[in-house]
Every structure is written in structure tokens, then in C-alpha cells.
Design a protein around this motif. Structure first.
Motif, mmCIF file in Angstrom:
data_model
loop_
_atom_site.group_PDB
_atom_site.id
_atom_site.type_symbol
_atom_site.label_atom_id
_atom_site.label_comp_id
_atom_site.label_asym_id
_atom_site.label_seq_id
_atom_site.Cartn_x
_atom_site.Cartn_y
_atom_site.Cartn_z
ATOM 1 N N ASP A 370 42.343 -1.764 -3.079
ATOM 2 C CA ASP A 370 41.139 -2.402 -2.579
ATOM 3 C C ASP A 370 40.719 -1.734 -1.290
ATOM 4 N N SER A 371 39.523 -1.226 -1.285
ATOM 5 C CA SER A 371 39.130 -0.608 -0.018
ATOM 6 C C SER A 371 37.717 -1.014 0.338
ATOM 7 N N TYR A 372 37.391 -0.817 1.578
ATOM 8 C CA TYR A 372 36.046 -1.168 2.032
ATOM 9 C C TYR A 372 35.086 -0.028 1.781
ATOM 10 N N LEU A 373 35.652 1.153 1.747
ATOM 11 C CA LEU A 373 34.788 2.320 1.597
ATOM 12 C C LEU A 373 35.132 3.034 0.309
ATOM 13 N N TYR A 374 34.124 3.528 -0.331
ATOM 14 C CA TYR A 374 34.357 4.341 -1.521
ATOM 15 C C TYR A 374 33.703 5.691 -1.308
ATOM 16 N N THR A 375 34.403 6.706 -1.750
ATOM 17 C CA THR A 375 33.803 8.032 -1.607
ATOM 18 C C THR A 375 32.862 8.268 -2.776
ATOM 19 N N GLN A 376 32.052 9.298 -2.628
ATOM 20 C CA GLN A 376 31.113 9.624 -3.697
ATOM 21 C C GLN A 376 31.865 9.895 -4.996
ATOM 22 N N GLY A 377 32.992 10.615 -4.855
ATOM 23 C CA GLY A 377 33.777 10.939 -6.039
ATOM 24 C C GLY A 377 34.263 9.694 -6.753
ATOM 25 N N GLN A 378 34.729 8.724 -5.971
ATOM 26 C CA GLN A 378 35.233 7.489 -6.597
ATOM 27 C C GLN A 378 34.118 6.763 -7.331
ATOM 28 N N LEU A 379 32.941 6.723 -6.706
ATOM 29 C CA LEU A 379 31.829 6.019 -7.358
ATOM 30 C C LEU A 379 31.409 6.747 -8.629
ATOM 31 N N GLU A 380 31.437 8.065 -8.578
ATOM 32 C CA GLU A 380 31.075 8.822 -9.779
ATOM 33 C C GLU A 380 32.088 8.574 -10.893
ATOM 34 N N ASP A 381 33.358 8.512 -10.497
ATOM 35 C CA ASP A 381 34.399 8.216 -11.488
ATOM 36 C C ASP A 381 34.127 6.870 -12.138
ATOM 37 N N ARG A 382 33.758 5.931 -11.293
ATOM 38 C CA ARG A 382 33.525 4.592 -11.838
ATOM 39 C C ARG A 382 32.361 4.599 -12.827
ATOM 40 N N LEU A 383 31.329 5.351 -12.461
ATOM 41 C CA LEU A 383 30.182 5.460 -13.372
ATOM 42 C C LEU A 383 30.613 6.068 -14.696
ATOM 43 N N ALA A 384 31.432 7.110 -14.584
ATOM 44 C CA ALA A 384 31.862 7.794 -15.806
ATOM 45 C C ALA A 384 32.588 6.816 -16.725
ATOM 46 N N VAL A 385 33.474 5.997 -16.146
ATOM 47 C CA VAL A 385 34.242 5.048 -16.965
ATOM 48 C C VAL A 385 33.289 4.018 -17.592
ATOM 49 N N LEU A 386 32.324 3.552 -16.794
ATOM 50 C CA LEU A 386 31.411 2.528 -17.309
ATOM 51 C C LEU A 386 30.555 3.053 -18.462
ATOM 52 N N VAL A 395 29.250 9.371 -29.884
ATOM 53 C CA VAL A 395 29.972 10.567 -30.335
ATOM 54 C C VAL A 395 30.628 10.330 -31.702
ATOM 55 N N VAL A 396 31.185 9.124 -31.895
ATOM 56 C CA VAL A 396 31.905 8.873 -33.151
ATOM 57 C C VAL A 396 30.981 8.311 -34.228
ATOM 58 N N LEU A 397 30.114 7.385 -33.846
ATOM 59 C CA LEU A 397 29.331 6.679 -34.862
ATOM 60 C C LEU A 397 27.873 7.130 -34.920
ATOM 61 N N GLY A 398 27.507 7.989 -34.013
ATOM 62 C CA GLY A 398 26.154 8.539 -34.065
ATOM 63 C C GLY A 398 25.083 7.661 -33.438
ATOM 64 N N SER A 399 25.443 6.464 -32.980
ATOM 65 C CA SER A 399 24.420 5.612 -32.360
ATOM 66 C C SER A 399 25.083 4.673 -31.369
ATOM 67 N N ARG A 400 24.257 4.117 -30.507
ATOM 68 C CA ARG A 400 24.780 3.161 -29.536
ATOM 69 C C ARG A 400 24.522 1.748 -30.018
ATOM 70 N N SER A 401 25.030 0.761 -29.259
ATOM 71 C CA SER A 401 24.783 -0.625 -29.661
ATOM 72 C C SER A 401 24.533 -1.478 -28.423
ATOM 73 N N THR A 402 24.203 -2.729 -28.645
ATOM 74 C CA THR A 402 23.914 -3.627 -27.525
ATOM 75 C C THR A 402 25.183 -3.952 -26.737
ATOM 76 N N GLY A 403 26.336 -3.604 -27.310
ATOM 77 C CA GLY A 403 27.608 -3.917 -26.646
ATOM 78 C C GLY A 403 27.731 -3.293 -25.258
ATOM 79 N N ALA A 404 26.866 -2.294 -24.969
ATOM 80 C CA ALA A 404 27.026 -1.578 -23.702
ATOM 81 C C ALA A 404 26.114 -2.121 -22.607
ATOM 82 N N ALA A 405 25.327 -3.149 -22.933
ATOM 83 C CA ALA A 405 24.330 -3.618 -21.963
ATOM 84 C C ALA A 405 24.964 -3.983 -20.626
#
Ligand code: ATP
Length: 506
Positions: A370-386, A395-405
Motif C-alpha cells: 500500500d503506498s501513497y504514491l504510484y509511479t507512472q510504470g505502476q499505473l501503466e501496469d495496472r492499466l495493462a492488467v485491467l 484474441v481467443v474468441l474474436g470479440s469482446r463482451s459486456t463483461g469488461a465494462a
């Protein structure tokens, strides 16, 4: 027991006696009738009755061994209870007593059972009440009931020579909703205040030590005052059981039933995704009833299979996801997990396709320190995971779904933080003054940069993604260790990190 009848009889006798003596009894009769009416009115509205809270104390011989599929919750609860059991030592060190534990989770998952087992474990008397019992239209009644409940707990414990009492309040959200809300009622607020007062009054050095265990499936609705330290400061999640858990519960509820040799409880567990402990208990019971009706001497597999349908119909379970939907969920969660492990090796703790809350599956990662500050890299990592869930579906099914909203909403918030922190192309720029269009453009840029990176990675990992998702679908739940075993069968984490670093430096 017959006080009412005896009183009525005596009253009537008195009136007859006085009439015989020549007194004018008409005012007395009127008075009696008025008193009777008042009594009836109060009783029928539950006013008088409500001042005496029912003690639901019953024969309690439930132990933690009678609760299946809740290993994590049991461990967490036991840990808290051990502290109560050994409170004298803790008190010497000046530790304040634990006053409340909040169990959160969907209905029928065993919260009441856990509270009962907790009472047995700590050798405490057990008193149960439900939040709705405290809610009356009359001001002050709920508060009075709370006082009575605590008093009753102390009395019961003293009567049974115990120095501990556990008060279990089911559906605490009914009385513990946020105060001062439009839909809140002054009476509810008073009741809640009284509960807080009683909990604050628990000292830990009284003759009877009280622990309040409350249950809810909407912890988010609770008044924050309830969750403050010194009140319900422990929260234990009690989730729907996964396949292993369901198997354990089925075993528990069939242990005293004759089973035919063809019974395969594992297969039953597999077919009962989304069932709670209560559903499974009912399933075992239905299967026994079906066998009885047929005159069979033991319960067979077909009885279980038919019982599944019955329970589903009867319980109006939410529609269960289809096979295709489950496969999509498995791919989605595996996508998150793969990228999480890529950016932070060792970070995945669990992934499942067991429905929970509104989500069909979930993936859990170890939180960064838990930190108060996040670096740009950490935030980008988080975006990538999300973003990885949706990208994996594509990639697998060829389409997206509402599950990602939901993922996208979170990702947008992260990207907005980045813009405010001057991490966008514009650098430091007052985000309030940014034209809407520019803001959108910046968001788009930040998000699509990560999206592309994740796309590239997951395309490379497609085979692995599919294989792990298949495993996940079959097992329903993978631990972090198992996931890493499957993953590192082929490629070492280090080499993946190198790749990621190379990508990030581009
Ligand atoms: P609610 O929130 O609706 O009050 P709950 O979570 O308190 O539900 P319980 O009352 O504890 O659920 O469970 C109801 C019944 O379901 C139990 O009496 C038991 O037979 C069965 N049951 C539920 N969960 C489990 C479990 N984990 N292991 C074994 N039996 C269970």
C-alpha cells in the motif's frame, strides 16, 4: 402462562361482588373495557411483545467441522476468536477487547453456522436476533429491544455459569443502514445509536464478556460508524463455495444418508455451480425424498441429478451461465492473470469462474505494498492488467463482451489520474481547464497504448492462454501456485519480464 385468564376471572368476580354489594359498577366496567382495548391494541401491533426480545437460544452443538467449503472464513474467524479465548493475557498488555465481527456474503453460505460454531468454540452462550426484529414504527422500541438483547445475553450467560455470550444479529443492514439518508427513518437511527452505545459499553472486564457477530450481504450499505475500530472492526467474507467447497458440503450433508454405490458426489459438485450451502443441504434432502418416494433403500446418482433440477426451480436461482459464457469468463480471467503475472511475477493469488456478487468470475492479485504514491510504470501496469480481460476475449474468441465494462471504468479512472498527475503527452496541464475533447484524446492515447501492448503479449501467449483457461474451466478455481505451475511449464518468468521491460521502454 394463564395470567391473562386468571386476571380476567378475578376482575369479573370483583365486578359481580361489588354489584351484589350494591355499588355502581358501570364506571368500572368502562374502565376495564378501555384497559382491555389498549392492551389489545398494543399487543396486536407488537409493541409490548417487542419490548421482550425473543431469545433464540437453542441447543447449540455446531462446530467448525460442520461447516464445509469455508476454510478461509473459518481460519479468519478462529484467529479472531483465539484472541478472545486468550483475552486475559491480552488484557495484561492493555489490548482492548474485540467487540464485533461482521460476516459478509450471500444468503445461505453458512454465516449463522459460523456464529454458532464460534459460540461453541469460545464456550459462550449464543443468542440470535435478526435486524428486522428491531424495526418498528414506534420510536424507541427498537432501541429498547437492543438494550434487552444485551441484558438477556448477560443473564443467560450467568444462568448457565458462562462468562461469555455471543449475540448474533442477522441482516444487520436493516437496522445498520447509513444514518440520515432519505430512506432512513429516525427510529432506525435511534436503534442503531443504541447498538453503538451498547457496543461501546463492552469493557472486556465484566463478568460476562459479549461479542457481537453480525451478518449481512450488503456491507456497503452499512453506516460507517458500525465499521469503525472498536465496533465491527473485523470483517470476514463468506463466499459462495467453489467446486471443492461444494463437494465438502455435500459430503457433510450426506454423511448420515445411505448412498448407492453409483453416487458420484464430485459430479454433483460440478453440476451445482452457484449453489450455496443452504441449496446443497436442500439438494441432499430432496434426493433423499425422491429415493423414499421410489421406495429405494439408498439414494442413487439419478436422485441427486433430479434433485439439482428441483432445487434450481424451487430456489429460483439466478440463471446460470451457459457453457459458452463460462468459457468466455475463463478466458477473460486468465487474460487478467497472465498479464498480472507478466508485470509482477508472483502476484496472482486466485482465479475462479465461480459467480460472486454481480461478477461471473474473478481474479485476485496480491496488492502492491500500500503506498501513497504510484509511479507512472505502476499505473501503466495496472492499466495493462485491467484491459487484459477484454483483450484476451478478443484474441481467443474474436470479440469482446459486456463483461469488461467494469474493468474499463476502473481503467478510465486510472488514466484520468495519470492525466491529472501530468503523465500524459501534454505533461503538466490543469485538467480542469482541458477541453473535453482533448481530455478524451489523452485518455484514448493512454489506454490504447496499453491495449496494444497487452494485445501483442496475449497474441504471443495465445496457446498458453487457452490451455490455462481450459484448466480453469475444469477446476473452477486455480490457486496462484497452480497457475504459475501451468504457466512456467514453458517459459520462465524472468524472460517474460525482460520482454515486458523491452516493451515498456519503447
Ligand atoms: P442467511 O444470510 O440467509 O441467514 P446464512 O449465511 O446465515 O444465511 P445459514 O443459516 O448458516 O446461512 O445456512 C443455512 C443452512 O444451510 C444451514 O443450516 C446448513 O444446513 C446449510 N449450510 C449453509 N452453508 C453451509 C456450509 N458452509 N456447510 C454446511 N452446511 C451449510
Amino acid at each position: 402462562m394463564y395470567y391473562k385468564e386468571i386476571g380476567l376471572g378475578l376482575g369479573a368476580a370483583l365486578v359481580i361482588f361489588l354489584a351484589a354489594k350494591g355499588y355502581d359498577v358501570i364506571p368500572l366496567i368502562f374502565l376495564g373495557a378501555a384497559a382491555g382495548l389498549l392492551y389489545h391494541f398494543l399487543h396486536s401491533k407488537g409493541m409490548v411483545k417487542s419490548l421482550v426480545i425473543k431469545s433464540n437460544e437453542e441447543e447449540n452443538n455446531i462446530t467448525f467441522a460442520d461447516i464445509g467449503g469455508q476454510r478461509a472464513a473459518v481460519e479468519e474467524l478462529k484467529e479472531a476468536l483465539d484472541f478472545i479465548k486468550h483475552y486475559p493475557q491480552a488484557r495484561r498488555l492493555g489490548v482492548r477487547p474485540l467487540k464485533g465481527i461482521l460476516l459478509t456474503g450471500p444468503p445461505g453460505t453458512g454465516k449463522t453456522l459460523l456464529a454458532k460454531a464460534a459460540a461453541g468454540y469460545t464456550d459462550a452462550v449464543f443468542i440470535a436476533a435478526s435486524g428486522s426484529e428491531f424495526v418498528e414504527m414506534y420510536a424507541g422500541v427498537g432501541a429498547q429491544r437492543i438494550r434487552n438483547l444485551f441484558r438477556l445475553a448477560r443473564e443467560k450467560a450467568q444462568q448457565s455459569g458462562k462468562n461469555r455470550a455471543i449475540i448474533f444479529i442477522d441482516e444487520i443492514d436493516v437496522l445498520g443502514g447509513k444514518r440520515g439518508k432519505v430512506n432512513s427513518h429516525l427510529e432506525y437511527d435511534q436503534t442503531l445509536n443504541q447498538l453503538l452505545v451498547e457496543m461501546d459499553g463492552i469493557k472486556g472486564d465484566e463478568r460476562v464478556n459479549i461479542l457481537v457477530i453480525a451478518a449481512t450481504n450488503r456491507a456497503d450499505l452499512l453506516d460507517p460508524a458500525l465499521l469503525r475500530p472498536g465496533r465491527f472492526d473485523r470483517q470476514v467474507r463468506v463466499d459462495l463455495p467453489d467446486k471443492e467447497g461444494r463437494l465438502e458440503i455435500l459430503r457433510l450433508h450426506t454423511r448420515n444418508k445411505p448412498l448407492a454405490p453409483d453416487v458420484d458426489l464430485e459430479a454433483v459438485a460440478k453440476e451445482t455451480l452457484g449453489f450455496s450451502g443452504a441449496h446443497l443441504e436442500s439438494l441432499a434432502n430432496e434426493a433423499a425424498i425422491l429415493a423414499l418416494r421410489e421406495g429405494a433403500s439408498a439414494i442413487g446418482q439419478r436422485h441427486f441429478m433430479e434433485a439439482i433440477e428441483r432445487v434450481m426451480l424451487g430456489a429460483k436461482l439466478e440463471r446460470r451461465p451457459s457453457k459458452e459464457e463460462l468459457w468466455r469468463v475463463a478466458v477473460h480471467e486468465t487474460g487478467h492473470a497472465l498479464v498480472s503475472e507478466w508485470v509482477r511475477p508472483g502476484s496472482v493469488t486466485t482465479l475462479t469462474v465461480t459467480p460472486r456478487g454481480g461478477a461471473l468470475g474473478y481474479f485476485r492479485q496480491q496488492h502492491e505494498e500500500d503506498s501513497y504514491l504510484y509511479t507512472q510504470g505502476q499505473l501503466e501496469d495496472r492499466l495493462a492488467v485491467l484491459l487484459a480481460g477484454a483483450v484476451a476475449e478478443e484474441v481467443v474468441l474474436g470479440s469482446r463482451s459486456t463483461g469488461a465494462a467494469n474493468d474499463f471504468e476502473q481503467a478510465t479512472r486510472v488514466a484520468e489520474t495519470m492525466i491529472r498527475a501530468g503523465m500524459s503527452r501534454l505533461g503538466v496541464a490543469g485538467s480542469a481547464e482541458l477541453p473535453e475533447e482533448t481530455r478524451h484524446e489523452l485518455l484514448r492515447e493512454i489506454l490504447s497504448r496499453q491495449e496494444e501492448r497487452v494485445q501483442q503479449y496475449l497474441r504471443d501467449q495465445r496457446e498458453k492462454l487457452i490451455r490455462i483457461a481450459q484448466e480453469l474451466l475444469a477446476a473452477e478455481r486455480l490457486t496462484g501456485e497452480r497457475f504459475r505451475e501451468l504457466l512456467h511449464g514453458q517459459e520462465s518468468a524472468a524472460s517474460q519480464q525482460e520482454k515486458w521491460a523491452a516493451g515498456a521502454n519503447k
